[in-house]
Scaffold this active site. Structure first.
Site, PDB file in Angstrom:
ATOM      1  N   ARG A  49       0.827  -1.210   0.000  1.00  0.00           N
ATOM      2  CA  ARG A  49       0.000   0.000   0.000  1.00  0.00           C
ATOM      3  C   ARG A  49       0.862   1.262   0.000  1.00  0.00           C
ATOM      4  O   ARG A  49       0.458   2.286  -0.557  1.00  0.00           O
ATOM      5  CB  ARG A  49      -0.933  -0.010   1.209  1.00  0.00           C
ATOM      6  CG  ARG A  49      -2.113  -0.957   1.040  1.00  0.00           C
ATOM      7  CD  ARG A  49      -3.058  -0.887   2.210  1.00  0.00           C
ATOM      8  NE  ARG A  49      -4.295  -1.604   1.932  1.00  0.00           N
ATOM      9  CZ  ARG A  49      -5.289  -1.749   2.799  1.00  0.00           C
ATOM     10  NH1 ARG A  49      -5.188  -1.215   4.004  1.00  0.00           N
ATOM     11  NH2 ARG A  49      -6.372  -2.414   2.466  1.00  0.00           N
ATOM     12  N   LYS A  97     -17.752 -16.168   4.108  1.00  0.00           N
ATOM     13  CA  LYS A  97     -19.163 -16.004   4.426  1.00  0.00           C
ATOM     14  C   LYS A  97     -19.986 -15.434   3.278  1.00  0.00           C
ATOM     15  O   LYS A  97     -19.609 -14.443   2.663  1.00  0.00           O
ATOM     16  CB  LYS A  97     -19.315 -15.076   5.646  1.00  0.00           C
ATOM     17  CG  LYS A  97     -18.747 -15.652   6.931  1.00  0.00           C
ATOM     18  CD  LYS A  97     -19.007 -14.708   8.097  1.00  0.00           C
ATOM     19  CE  LYS A  97     -18.507 -15.292   9.400  1.00  0.00           C
ATOM     20  NZ  LYS A  97     -18.785 -14.373  10.544  1.00  0.00           N
ATOM     21  N   GLY A 156      -7.889  -7.148  -0.396  1.00  0.00           N
ATOM     22  CA  GLY A 156      -8.057  -8.091   0.699  1.00  0.00           C
ATOM     23  C   GLY A 156      -7.295  -9.382   0.483  1.00  0.00           C
ATOM     24  O   GLY A 156      -6.176  -9.411  -0.033  1.00  0.00           O
ATOM     25  N   GLY A 176     -12.475  -3.602   1.444  1.00  0.00           N
ATOM     26  CA  GLY A 176     -13.811  -3.138   1.815  1.00  0.00           C
ATOM     27  C   GLY A 176     -14.376  -2.146   0.830  1.00  0.00           C
ATOM     28  O   GLY A 176     -15.559  -2.201   0.462  1.00  0.00           O
TER      29      GLY A 176
END
Length: 399
Positions: free
Chosen positions: A36, A198, A352, A375
């Site tokens: 990053r 999930k 991610g 996100g």
């Protein structure tokens, strides 16, 4: 993007306040992954080449809950950034307070100052106007290059933009261009790959993508919930029982577009030395065993679905890629995307864990774009407007 970019404004002689995303992992007080930080360097160079009076950088790190915590200090980040830039970098031990003002007053022409963690101030996450105003007082113009934090309506991402001219950085521009193009005008066939643990985390993403894609390939732990909806025995595998009904409805409504794994790699434990077994999923998972990766037949099916695709978006690993026995599925999908890129497809990795999987496979340079914001990219894929983007000034267009 229809927002103003740093390319659209003059920076000469101005004090520039730039929000970056240096929320990077630390190990023993040292940056352990600087991806990053490196992603922000093109914008830093661009700004510095245009002769600003000073450049002050803002970032958060971790979740220190509104108070100073040495374990979440950005000082190690300042050291790494200085190394990457090959020049002296100054650090302020507070964020917008007396130490910042003192450091800015002593900063040499075109000097760079990294302020301490924005989240050390409780006004950051509450988007407190007073804190935002104090940050804005440091500069003449605000550049937001922190796509990874653009889904947060915080003082340093949204609040500051109410008090200064606000434009996007080069990384922000690149992120928005890739993701917006994929969603609004993709070259077809358009295939999305979703993984991770999930279904509940990605229901809105699934629903939004199914309105746009030609195929949606599903792997990872989230596929188990779809298997349960189909009545399969899953042994000790992770299943979101509360989401089974949602999965069933999605399968009934979009059966032709959803592609699920047909085989899986099982383990008798969640460990590096687990006993492994590959099964066809129509056999069901034996008691005590759990699904930890997709199998070779699934990889062949996914390869066939990706062949000829012109736009591919991937978010979420295919298995527990952190453990070597269960990394093959994610590694092979990364290789499929690299091959598709070489054949002219636009390939986008949604940040991610999927970004980590591509980097672990050594293929980061072989895909079109790796998002720096997991996100934020998910919320864009859901079709949401990101607060940090919405706060930027609109680009002027000729009537």
């Amino acid at each position: 993007m229809n927002k103003q970019s740093v390319r659209d404004v003059s920076l000469t002689g101005k004090r520039v306040l730039m929000r970056v995303d240096f929320n990077v992992p630390l190990r023993d007080g040292v940056v352990s992954n600087d991806a990053r930080i490196r992603a922000a360097i093109p914008t830093l160079h661009y700004v510095l080449e245009r002769g600003p009076k000073a450049l002050a950088l803002l970032s958060h790190l971790g979740r220190p809950k509104g108070q100073a915590d040495p374990g979440w200090s950005l000082r190690p980040v300042a050291e790494r950034l200085g190394e990457l830039l090959g020049r002296e970098l100054y650090f302020s031990a507070d964020c917008g307070g007396p130490l910042t003002h003192s450091a800015l007053s002593r900063l040499p022409e075109r000097g760079i100052l990294l302020l301490e963690n924005t989240r050390f101030d409780p006004g950051e996450t509450s988007n407190d106007p007073a804190f935002a105003r104090s940050l804005a007082s440091l500069a003449d113009i605000f550049v937001n290059d922190a796509f990874g934090a653009a889904h947060r309506a915080h003082a340093s991402t949204v609040g500051v933009a109410h008090f200064l001219p606000a434009v996007g950085g080069l990384l922000m521009e690149r992120e928005l261009d890739y993701l917006a193009r994929a969603l609004e005008a993709p070259r077809r066939p358009f295939v999305a790959i979703l993984g991770g643990a999930k279904v509940s985390d990605k229901i809105r993403v699934i629903e939004a993508l199914l309105q746009r894609v030609d195929r949606l390939l599903i792997g990872g732990g989230m596929a188990n919930t779809f298997f349960r909806a189909g009545g399969l025995d899953l042994g000790a595998s992770l299943v979101e029982e509360d989401a089974v009904g949602v999965a069933r409805n999605l399968l009934e409504e979009h059966a032709r577009r959803i592609v699920l794994p047909t085989d899986a790699i099982l383990g008798d434990s969640f460990s590096e030395d687990a006993d492994l077994r590959c099964i066809s999923l129509n056999e069901g998972v034996p008691p005590g065993w759990a699904i930890y990766d997709i199998g070779p037949a699934t990889l062949r099916r996914f390869a066939a679905e990706l062949k000829g695709a012109r736009t591919i978006v991937w978010n979420g690993p295919m298995g527990v890629f952190e453990l070597e026995p269960f990394a093959r599925g994610s590694n092979e999908v990364a290789a499929l995307l690299a091959a598709a890129t070489a054949s002219g497809a636009t390939t986008i990795i949604g940040g991610g864990d999927s970004a980590a999987a591509v980097e672990a496979a050594g293929l980061a340079a072989s895909v079109s774009h790796i998002s720096t914001g997991g996100g934020a990219s998910l919320e864009m894929l859901e079709g949401r407007v990101l607060p940090g983007v919405e706060a930027l000034d609109e680009r002027q267009t000729d009537d």
